[in-house]
Design a protein around this motif. Structure first.
Motif, PDB file in Angstrom:
ATOM      1  N   LEU A  74      21.557   9.621 -18.092  1.00  0.00           N
ATOM      2  CA  LEU A  74      21.343   8.309 -17.484  1.00  0.00           C
ATOM      3  C   LEU A  74      21.100   8.425 -15.984  1.00  0.00           C
ATOM      4  N   GLN A  75      21.940   9.197 -15.301  1.00  0.00           N
ATOM      5  CA  GLN A  75      21.791   9.322 -13.845  1.00  0.00           C
ATOM      6  C   GLN A  75      20.483  10.027 -13.479  1.00  0.00           C
ATOM      7  N   ASP A  91      22.124   4.870 -27.574  1.00  0.00           N
ATOM      8  CA  ASP A  91      21.812   3.789 -28.514  1.00  0.00           C
ATOM      9  C   ASP A  91      20.352   3.898 -28.954  1.00  0.00           C
ATOM     10  N   PRO A  92      20.079   3.874 -30.259  1.00  0.00           N
ATOM     11  CA  PRO A  92      18.681   3.936 -30.712  1.00  0.00           C
ATOM     12  C   PRO A  92      17.877   2.688 -30.379  1.00  0.00           C
ATOM     13  N   ASP A  93      18.565   1.609 -29.992  1.00  0.00           N
ATOM     14  CA  ASP A  93      17.897   0.381 -29.551  1.00  0.00           C
ATOM     15  C   ASP A  93      16.849  -0.066 -30.576  1.00  0.00           C
ATOM     16  N   VAL A  94      17.298  -0.191 -31.820  1.00  0.00           N
ATOM     17  CA  VAL A  94      16.373  -0.345 -32.943  1.00  0.00           C
ATOM     18  C   VAL A  94      15.582  -1.642 -32.921  1.00  0.00           C
ATOM     19  N   ASN A  95      16.029  -2.615 -32.158  1.00  0.00           N
ATOM     20  CA  ASN A  95      15.330  -3.901 -32.146  1.00  0.00           C
ATOM     21  C   ASN A  95      14.580  -4.162 -30.853  1.00  0.00           C
ATOM     22  N   HIS A 103      16.755   8.457 -27.476  1.00  0.00           N
ATOM     23  CA  HIS A 103      17.909   9.130 -26.864  1.00  0.00           C
ATOM     24  C   HIS A 103      18.031   8.833 -25.369  1.00  0.00           C
ATOM     25  N   ASP A 104      17.128   8.036 -24.817  1.00  0.00           N
ATOM     26  CA  ASP A 104      17.156   7.754 -23.375  1.00  0.00           C
ATOM     27  C   ASP A 104      17.888   6.458 -23.039  1.00  0.00           C
ATOM     28  N   THR A 105      18.219   5.668 -24.054  1.00  0.00           N
ATOM     29  CA  THR A 105      18.943   4.426 -23.803  1.00  0.00           C
ATOM     30  C   THR A 105      20.440   4.727 -23.844  1.00  0.00           C
TER      31      THR A 105
END
Length: 923
Positions: A592-593, A719-723, A733-735
């Motif tokens: 993240l950083q 988070d896969p941020d599926v929506n 993998h970047d969220t």
């Protein structure tokens, strides 16, 4: 019943699946077929002849030996087959690649029949897969005065096997096919759930993307004759994730062309592309097949009038299209100008796809032929006492005066072979290096064995210090597929010279330990190079590269690997970890950083992450190096302090000794050799003869990142941020999100503690949390299933000795039983804890998965669509990734906890902590 009639029955069964007859690899079946060919009245003769010519696997398969011997008999007139003339027999031998065919050709070339010898010599001049036994025969014949041998050596010294090949076409027409939006993982091209079929190329090809996609690709080929279909990752990177040769094989099967009309279902020359290029591991497989990998750059960051990047409401860069590659667009790749065109319009420079080395791979039909060809040319020139002419593109050797070396540059310089320069080499140099440790995993191992057979290799290179064949990917379920494939694999690899997880003789207990954990123990020198058949081959000692099954085979056969020295990104740390944080949170926060500090650009991609993490033992540090696969890094290197490295080596020694005590060492005592090597390395460190690996103070990095531990206040979740409305930003993998984002309300259907991302400390954290929760609440009640799979048997043995395993058994509703392994995958889960057999389990997703549509909280590595959990009609499946304490608490609550709940649950527990080294770790 004869084997041939059994084969006919199998053919009928395959026809029902829309499949052709399976290629023949067994000598017994081919012997029957040859007998039927000789019998001119045999009712099966016509089909037998077809199977012999077109459906027999080459290389060192036992069938190839029978085929080569029969062709020899035809050439010598011992047998006569009307349909196979002498010329055709030689042609068939020329397509068999090596092993028995080379032996037969040498027999014929060195025979007294001059006419036959000359014909055999002309075929041999086109061959490159010659091993020591072959070259020794050739050298002896030359020294004995053979003119044929002299002629062959002169041809090899000139590399005519390469120079006489057709050049790469100046123009390559392609028609685009957008295979997906966003990053495309190899799971889409070769799903883990279909791993059992990878060695059956035609059958496995049926799982590429979807049946609808296959039909669309076929239609594009029909509508655009003469153009190759180029598969594209729109707004993403092509081929991220696992290192699967089967992924590019499937692409080639549908969009490439057949390597030889006499070798079934082996296709080459696919064309793939991505807006952000091709992932490093996948690009290697493209080279193996002589394919083309294009970095399209067709979407770029939008900038304002001041040249600053425009951001959306989430702080992400806004992209704008530079040019369109929508499905069905016909483009031209000019391989000389190295440009991509739409008609006369130049779209983008594609020079990176056409380096001199990559063009050689395309010309030769794949990188293996170049590797073996170079070795053959060197041998021939040396034997003749002449200087080999410069035929192949010279290795790029970059040496910057006055510039120090990064850690990876030091390792490559030490392990380099055939380097002309006497000065140290820096990043960008093309280097051939000796490989110390090699790992093969069980779902790609059958393909590796096939590659070894195709290369005509029969024994491991003596250069390799140790090699291991795992059984972890098929540990969960010992079903009929595993029972059919794995014993055969273990037997082959044992004979080849590897230490095998399962004993082909059935003496020692099967060890289904996660391959990366075993390789991390087998790596006993911080200057070692490891190659492994999995993208998570990322040891915390030395440098390790995840690779496809073919590159693994090449390392096993030759003890070498070839690649440019990668650039490095230096990662250091400042501040102090909070007591309630786990090191896994530091790993996620690093990603993240990095993205925040570099405006969303992933500076890790394709590079080495040199992480200065010297106070962590190898087991714990592996949590970081393992995740660098998800960071899209080429590899990583841990820089350790003296005492830390010595303790890690002592732990590795003890675990290798356990393997020896179990009876796993082989006749050459590979494991004992590794213990001896570890002792030598420890002595070097203690005496000061050779301190731990460290970069020079004046080393040059692509970028440097300082991770601030002080600002990591909450558990971090990938988070896969599926929506996400932007499809390209799903499953990346970047969220990375902190706990507050979920507000303590997000439902969790299943928790999973396991995979290579956990270590013994995680199992102890689990045991302590369960004890604490019972003390606080009077009982431990799971509101969601919790699946637990320790990565190794060693860890379980240590937990038993320390009392923690008894605690885990107390709270579990299922405990694995090695005397009665599961024969079918679990499809439903109850709200309880499952103690599963050591191995990959849910992380791999090839045997067992969560229920469709579940929200899973896991310690594993992958969050790709369909990997751990598939979608259902009601909702998308999603796998969120976090630390062990977070996963455990989520399963108990049935939801993601609040920060307050989390802090209370971990109070007094020794989480995996980390304190940055006080002094700078440089040489």
């Amino acid at each position: 019943m004869s084997l041939y009639l059994d084969y006919l029955k199998e053919i009928e069964d395959r026809q029902d699946q829309g499949l052709n007859p399976k290629p023949i690899d067994g000598a017994e079946l081919l012997s029957e077929i040859i007998a039927q060919i000789k019998d001119t009245e045999n009712e099966y003769r016509k089909d037998s002849l077809h199977f012999f010519v077109y459906n027999t696997l080459p290389g060192t398969t036992s069938a190839a030996g029978q085929k080569a011997n029969f062709l020899k008999d035809i050439i010598l007139g011992v047998s006569a087959v009307e349909e196979i003339t002498t010329e055709f027999a030689f042609k068939l031998l020329s397509h068999m690649k090596g092993g028995p065919s080379i032996r037969v050709l040498l027999d014929l070339a060195l025979d007294d029949d001059v006419q036959v010898a000359l014909q055999a010599a002309e075929v041999l001049k086109t061959q490159v897969y010659l091993y020591d036994a072959d070259t020794e025969r050739l050298e002896a014949a030359y020294k004995g005065g053979s003119s044929i041998a002299k002629d062959l050596l002169e041809s090899y010294a000139k590399a005519e096997f390469f120079t006489k090949l057709p050049e790469v076409p100046e123009e390559v027409k392609v028609v685009t096919y957008i295979a997906g939006e966003g990053d495309i993982s190899t799971d889409l091209l070769s799903p883990g759930g279909e791993a059992h079929s990878r060695s059956d190329r035609e059958l496995h090809g049926k799982c590429l993307i979807t049946p609808e996609a296959q039909q669309e690709i076929s239609k594009l080929q029909a509508d655009h004759a003469g153009a190759r279909v180029m598969l594209i990752a729109e707004k993403g990177t092509m081929g991220v994730g696992s290192s699967r040769m089967s992924g590019i094989n499937n692409v080639a099967l549908w969009a490439g062309h057949q390597a030889s009309p006499y070798i079934p279902f082996v296709n080459i020359a696919p064309v793939v592309a991505g807006t952000n290029g091709i992932s490093p591991i996948f690009l290697t497989t493209v080279g193996v097949t002589g394919g083309i990998g294009i970095d399209l750059k067709n979407w770029v960051k939008k900038t304002d009038a001041d040249g600053k990047t425009v951001l959306d409401e989430n702080g992400d860069a806004v992209l704008e299209q530079a040019y369109s590659v929508e499905t069905g667009t016909v483009l031209t790749i000019n391989t000389v100008e190295k440009k991509l065109y739409n008609g006369d319009q130049e779209l983008v420079d594609v020079s990176s796809a056409f380096t001199p080395q990559k063009v050689e791979f395309m010309k030769a039909g794949g990188s293996y032929a170049i590797v073996f060809g170079k070795k053959l040319q060197t041998f021939a020139a040396k034997t003749l006492g002449v200087e080999a002419p410069v035929v192949f593109a010279p290795a790029k050797e970059i040496s910057n005066a006055g510039q120090g070396l990064t850690a990876v540059e030091k390792i490559f310089n030490r392990n380099a072979v055939g380097v002309a320069s006497t000065d140290p080499l820096h990043a960008g140099s093309d280097v051939r290096v000796e490989v110390n440790i090699v790992g093969s995993q069980d779902t790609t191992g059958l393909m590796t064995s096939q590659e070894l057979e195709a290369m005509a290799a029969t024994v491991i290179s003596p250069i390799v210090d140790g090699a291991y064949q795992s059984g972890c990917h098929t540990a969960s379920v010992w079903d009929k597929k595993a029972q059919a494939n794995i014993p055969k694999l273990m037997s082959f690899m044992h004979k080849f010279g590897l230490i095998t997880a399962r004993d082909p003789k059935g003496v020692y207990h099967p060890m289904t330990d996660v391959i990366h954990k075993v390789l991390n123990d087998l790596t006993v020198d911080d200057w070692d190079i490891t190659i492994g058949g999995d993208s998570h081959t990322r040891m915390s000692k030395g440098v390790a590269f995840g690779a496809d099954s073919g590159t693994v085979a090449l390392a096993l056969a030759t003890g070498e690997a070839t690649m440019p020295i990668p650039e490095s990104v230096k990662v250091t740390f400042k501040g102090q970890m909070k007591e309630h944080m786990d090191f896994r949170d530091v790993v996620h926060a690093t990603q993240l950083q990095m993205l925040q500090q570099f405006s969303g650009d992933n500076v890790f991609q394709g590079r080495i992450i040199e992480v200065h993490i010297g106070t962590l033992l190898a087991d714990q540090a592996f949590t970081f190096t393992d995740w660098t696969a998800e960071m899209k890094a080429k590899a990583s290197i841990c820089i350790s302090q003296d005492a830390t490295l010595i303790e890690s080596l002592e732990i590795a020694k003890s675990r290798i000794q356990i393997m020896i005590d179990k009876g796993m060492d082989n006749d050459t005592q590979v494991l004992q050799g590794l213990i001896d090597k570890a002792n030598k390395r420890i002595a070097q460190i203690q005496s000061g003869e050779q301190p731990p690996l460290a970069p020079d103070t004046d080393a040059k990095y692509f970028a440097e990142l300082v991770v601030d531990l002080d600002i990591i206040n909450q558990p971090m979740i990938a988070d896969p941020d599926v929506n996400n409305v932007d499809v390209s930003k799903r499953y990346t993998h970047d969220t990375i999100r902190d706990l507050d984002f979920y507000g303590g309300t997000k439902h969790v259907d299943l928790g999973f503690v396991g995979s290579c991302m956990v270590h013994k400390g995680d199992m102890k954290i689990l045991a302590q949390m369960l004890k604490n929760l019972e003390t606080q609440q009077g009982e431990v009640k799971f509101n969601a299933p919790l699946v637990v799979a320790a990565p190794t048997y060693n860890i379980i043995d240590e937990l038993k000795a320390e009392g923690d395993w008894d605690i885990l058994q107390k709270y579990s509703g299922f405990v694995f039983d090695d005397s009665a392994p599961k024969s079918a995958a679990r499809t439903e889960y109850e709200n309880m804890m499952y103690l599963e057999r050591p191995g990959c389990n849910l992380c791999m997703g090839n045997q067992e998965k969560a229920e469709k549509g579940d929200t899973v909280m896991a310690t594993s590595t992958r969050l790709f669509q369909g990997r751990v959990v598939a979608d259902s009609d009601r909702k998308k499946g999603e796998s969120l990734l976090g630390s062990t304490p977070l996963v455990v608490l989520s399963a108990i609550l049935g939801r993601i906890p609040t920060i307050e709940e989390y802090k209370a649950a971990v109070e007094g527990i020794n989480l995996t902590s980390f304190a940055p080294p006080v002094a700078e770790l440089t040489a």
